[in-house]
Design a protein around this motif. Structure first.
Motif, PDB file in Angstrom:
ATOM      1  N   ALA A  53      -2.834  35.209  -6.829  1.00  0.00           N
ATOM      2  CA  ALA A  53      -3.197  33.813  -7.104  1.00  0.00           C
ATOM      3  C   ALA A  53      -3.452  33.600  -8.589  1.00  0.00           C
ATOM      4  CB  ALA A  53      -4.424  33.426  -6.283  1.00  0.00           C
ATOM      5  N   GLY A  54      -4.132  34.575  -9.199  1.00  0.00           N
ATOM      6  CA  GLY A  54      -4.405  34.445 -10.625  1.00  0.00           C
ATOM      7  C   GLY A  54      -3.145  34.407 -11.451  1.00  0.00           C
ATOM      8  N   LEU A  56      -0.015  33.665 -10.404  1.00  0.00           N
ATOM      9  CA  LEU A  56       0.815  32.501 -10.088  1.00  0.00           C
ATOM     10  C   LEU A  56       0.245  31.233 -10.712  1.00  0.00           C
ATOM     11  CD1 LEU A  56       1.746  33.230  -6.367  1.00  0.00           C
ATOM     12  CD2 LEU A  56       3.286  33.205  -8.335  1.00  0.00           C
ATOM     13  N   ASN A  57      -1.083  31.129 -10.739  1.00  0.00           N
ATOM     14  CA  ASN A  57      -1.693  29.957 -11.378  1.00  0.00           C
ATOM     15  C   ASN A  57      -1.387  29.898 -12.869  1.00  0.00           C
ATOM     16  OD1 ASN A  57      -2.879  28.820  -9.124  1.00  0.00           O
ATOM     17  ND2 ASN A  57      -4.761  30.005  -9.328  1.00  0.00           N
ATOM     18  N   ASP A  58      -1.277  31.042 -13.495  1.00  0.00           N
ATOM     19  CA  ASP A  58      -1.018  31.072 -14.936  1.00  0.00           C
ATOM     20  C   ASP A  58       0.462  30.947 -15.266  1.00  0.00           C
ATOM     21  OD1 ASP A  58      -3.667  31.288 -15.545  1.00  0.00           O
ATOM     22  OD2 ASP A  58      -3.658  33.460 -15.798  1.00  0.00           O
ATOM     23  N   GLU A  60       4.651  29.751 -14.575  1.00  0.00           N
ATOM     24  CA  GLU A  60       5.490  28.640 -14.107  1.00  0.00           C
ATOM     25  C   GLU A  60       6.734  29.285 -13.502  1.00  0.00           C
ATOM     26  OE1 GLU A  60       6.989  26.039 -12.584  1.00  0.00           O
ATOM     27  OE2 GLU A  60       5.330  25.111 -13.673  1.00  0.00           O
ATOM     28  N   GLY A  76       1.794  27.671 -16.415  1.00  0.00           N
ATOM     29  CA  GLY A  76       0.705  27.119 -15.619  1.00  0.00           C
ATOM     30  C   GLY A  76      -0.608  27.115 -16.376  1.00  0.00           C
ATOM     31  N   PHE A  77      -0.838  28.147 -17.142  1.00  0.00           N
ATOM     32  CA  PHE A  77      -2.053  28.235 -17.957  1.00  0.00           C
ATOM     33  C   PHE A  77      -2.066  27.135 -19.006  1.00  0.00           C
ATOM     34  CE2 PHE A  77      -4.415  29.911 -21.611  1.00  0.00           C
ATOM     35  CZ  PHE A  77      -5.611  30.258 -21.015  1.00  0.00           C
ATOM     36  N   LYS A  80      -2.902  23.652 -17.337  1.00  0.00           N
ATOM     37  CA  LYS A  80      -4.197  23.355 -16.716  1.00  0.00           C
ATOM     38  C   LYS A  80      -5.402  23.581 -17.606  1.00  0.00           C
ATOM     39  CE  LYS A  80      -5.264  27.784 -14.411  1.00  0.00           C
ATOM     40  NZ  LYS A  80      -4.131  28.629 -14.769  1.00  0.00           N
ATOM     41  N   THR A  92      -7.009  33.678 -20.739  1.00  0.00           N
ATOM     42  CA  THR A  92      -7.452  33.875 -19.365  1.00  0.00           C
ATOM     43  C   THR A  92      -8.699  34.738 -19.283  1.00  0.00           C
ATOM     44  OG1 THR A  92      -5.874  35.690 -19.189  1.00  0.00           O
ATOM     45  CG2 THR A  92      -5.171  33.555 -18.361  1.00  0.00           C
TER      46      THR A  92
END
Length: 659
Positions: A53-54, A56-58, A60, A76-77, A80, A92
């Motif tokens: 999850a970490g 994938l959130n960061d 694209e 993604g980082f 957001k 991060t």
């Protein structure tokens, strides 16, 4: 290596593992035949879910990595996250690392979570009390404000007593004793010269005393910008006014302006800045300072006295060093060309100017220990230089946790590693690093441009490389309460004396360093505390050092699949090992001694990175300095390559994960 660089390497390394590897089916026979979390094409344990999850959130994932790799790894980082007003950058690690929370639970008694010493464990009791007293002294804003500017004024008065002012150049005895005293204080910036203890370049099993040029109140490159120099002069004048002026600013509601500063302090600031600019003109080039041959010049006390007749070097050392320490060998002088030029400058500089300059160095380095109203000009200048708002203030507890970690970091680290670096974490990291070293060792023989002598020397250096993982194991041993109590016993901490606590630490640290001149080198002693996010290679020791604070998510977790850990900590360990063979590290042999250098293969990196551009604040394109960044660029490329190669090799030889 700084945290931001490490974080970028992690993203790239993990992206490579995702793109090239995909899900890897692995079985593991270490659990009595029962399936482990890796015995599936996709790992679905709680830790794997959090890790995925970490990342994938960061990322694209829909971006094409061949067209925009930065967007693919970090898009993604970017989308957001906004840089907070009180920071100049964010990565991060700022969002995911819980180091500050853990440290606060250790040092802040008000939370009710602090560690308890076992009955009769006097060393642990001493350590815990020292940690809490330092934190409490920082949190006591009322006591710090009540002390006002007096603690700093007292230190300035000592300088004035050492160094009376006149319009003529200072006497040799006066100047020498003052330089020795200021080195004894161990301040972050020392004037004119800095005495330092490090491994002897000719015999890295022992320590040597080094003499460096010093004395600039801000980074040397900043003096090239007239606007920055003016900000600096204004800050200096304002601090002179705050500390030495007639009025007390304790209850002042508005920051000082240039109109509030008396002409006396404006003139003093101009003289000091002019002097620092003259110092800048005689500095030694960075190329010469980084050259292990040119920076390995040796001079006896008598020879130094001849180079600088205005300085009595015997008196400097006598004043600087603890009683009983007597250094008789020649000093190492990396800044040798600087000294005769300094002599010319001293001959034409009045003692009045030097007194103002020495005063400023003390104000600049100790002013941050005062209450907020007194250090406001310094805070504002630092924020301007960092590109952040001057109005934003960090929460006090964070400042105080940082102070404890800076001055008693090994002691706080004793409890930090129990919380954040337990189990098999240390063993697993060392295994990864051993494997990356093997990757380098396999690579050197196939490099046709390396001759046999050079290749054999490189492999010998790899085999001699030592690892310091997580925390220091000697001087002090962070895992031992007794070792920590003994190590810090001469550093006195008073819960009611914040300024004194921060003044005594650098002086204690300097005395400790000087006292080691007669002792053998401790290769496994880590200079940085455990609870920070960093790693480094020490060329004179031939050691790689990883602090426990960076051996956390997203960099590493003992329960992560192996390919993720190799994409993270494997990449960074490859980077640090690579520094042993970059444009600087390759100049030292397996024992850290200088060797004859070769100048092969690096020019293409200089040219490639020199063509990269970044947007400046004026929206113009500026080229990267490929020569200046060469060492980091070589280490980056080597680190990713070696980590990826060794993981591929491990997967090929053991596809089911039985080993």
């Amino acid at each position: 290596m700084v945290a931001t660089k490490i974080q970028l390497l992690t993203a790239i390394g993990v992206a490579l593992s995702v793109v090239q590897a995909g899900p890897v089916p692995i079985t593991n026979n270490n659990h009595g035949g029962k399936p482990s979390f890796n015995n599936k094409a996709i790992c679905t344990t709680p830790q794997c879910v959090l890790t995925a999850a970490g990342f994938l959130n960061d990322m694209e994932p829909l971006a094409n990595p061949c067209e925009d790799f930065s967007k693919f790894t970090c898009g993604g980082f970017y989308d957001k996250v906004e840089i907070p007003a009180g920071k100049s950058s964010i990565d991060t690690a700022d969002l995911m690392d819980n180091t500050m929370r853990i440290l606060r639970s250790i040092v802040d008694p008000s939370l009710g979570k602090v560690p308890k010493a076992a009955p009769g464990d006097v060393a642990a009791q001493n350590n815990i009390k020292k940690l809490h007293d330092l934190f409490s002294s920082c949190m006591d804003e009322a006591a710090i404000l009540k002390a006002g500017r007096k603690p700093l004024v007292d230190e300035i008065q000592k300088i004035i007593q050492y160094f009376p002012a006149s319009e003529s150049p200072a006497s040799k005895a006066t100047l020498s004793s003052t330089l020795g005293y200021l080195n004894k204080l161990g301040l972050r910036v020392t004037p004119l010269i800095s005495l330092s203890v490090d491994a002897d370049l000719n015999d890295t099993s022992i320590n040597a005393l080094y003499v460096y040029e010093a004395g600039w109140g801000m980074p040397q490159g900043d003096y090239k910008n007239p606007e920055t120099v003016q900000h600096y002069a204004d800050t200096m004048a304002a601090m002179f006014q705050v500390v030495l002026g007639e009025g007390d600013v304790a209850n002042r509601s508005q920051p000082l302006t240039s109109k509030d500063v008396e002409k006396e302090w404006l003139d003093a600031a101009k003289e000091v800045v002019d002097f620092e600019l003259q110092l800048l003109d005689i500095r030694t080039s960075l190329d010469d300072l980084y050259d292990p041959v040119k920076s390995n010049e040796r001079r006896t006390i008598e020879e130094l006295n001849t180079l600088t007749p205005s300085i009595d070097w015997s008196l400097v050392l006598k004043e600087a060093m603890p009683a009983g320490v007597n250094y008789t060998r020649p000093l190492v002088v990396p800044s040798l060309p600087f000294l005769p030029k300094l002599e010319v400058l001293l001959q034409k500089t009045s003692s009045k100017t030097l007194q103002q300059y020495f005063t400023w160095i003390v104000v600049k380095t100790l002013g941050f220990n005062l209450a907020k109203p007194y250090r406001q000009p310094l805070d504002t200048f630092d924020n301007i230089m960092a590109g952040i708002s001057g109005e934003v203030k960090e929460e006090l507890w964070k400042d105080c946790v940082n102070d404890v970690n800076r001055y008693l970091g090994h002691m706080a680290g004793h409890y930090y590693i129990q919380e954040a670096f337990k189990g098999d974490s240390r063993k697993e990291v060392m295994t990864i690093i051993d494997n990356i070293i093997t990757s380098y060792e396999r690579t050197f023989p196939v490099l046709e441009w390396l001759d046999k002598t050079t290749r054999d020397g490189a492999i010998k250096k790899l085999k001699a490389m030592a690892q310091v993982i997580g925390y220091s194991t000697v001087a002090p041993d962070v895992a031992s309460s007794e070792s920590l109590d003994s190590y810090f016993k001469d550093y006195t901490v008073d819960a009611g004396d914040y300024f004194g606590n921060l003044l005594r630490h650098p002086a204690w640290s300097a005395a400790d360093a000087f006292s080691r001149l007669s002792l053998p080198i401790e290769r496994l002693s880590m200079s940085l505390p455990p609870a920070i996010y960093n790693a480094y290679y020490h060329p004179l020791m031939n050691t790689i050092n990883f602090m426990a604070g960076m051996l956390q998510m997203p960099m590493f977790h003992v329960e992560n699949p192996e390919y993720v850990n190799y994409g993270g900590i494997g990449t960074v360990s490859g980077h640090e090992i690579g520094h042993a063979f970059d444009n600087s590290g390759r100049l030292y042999d397996a024992t850290g001694r200088p060797i004859n250098a070769f100048e092969e293969k690096s020019q293409c990196f200089v040219e490639q990175y020199g063509n990269f551009t970044v947007k400046g604040p004026d929206n113009k394109d500026y080229n990267v300095d490929g020569q200046l960044t060469l060492g980091e660029n070589l280490a980056d490329n080597g680190g990713i390559k070696m980590s990826f190669r060794i993981w591929q090799s491990r997967l090929k030889s053991d596809p089911n994960g039985r080993k």
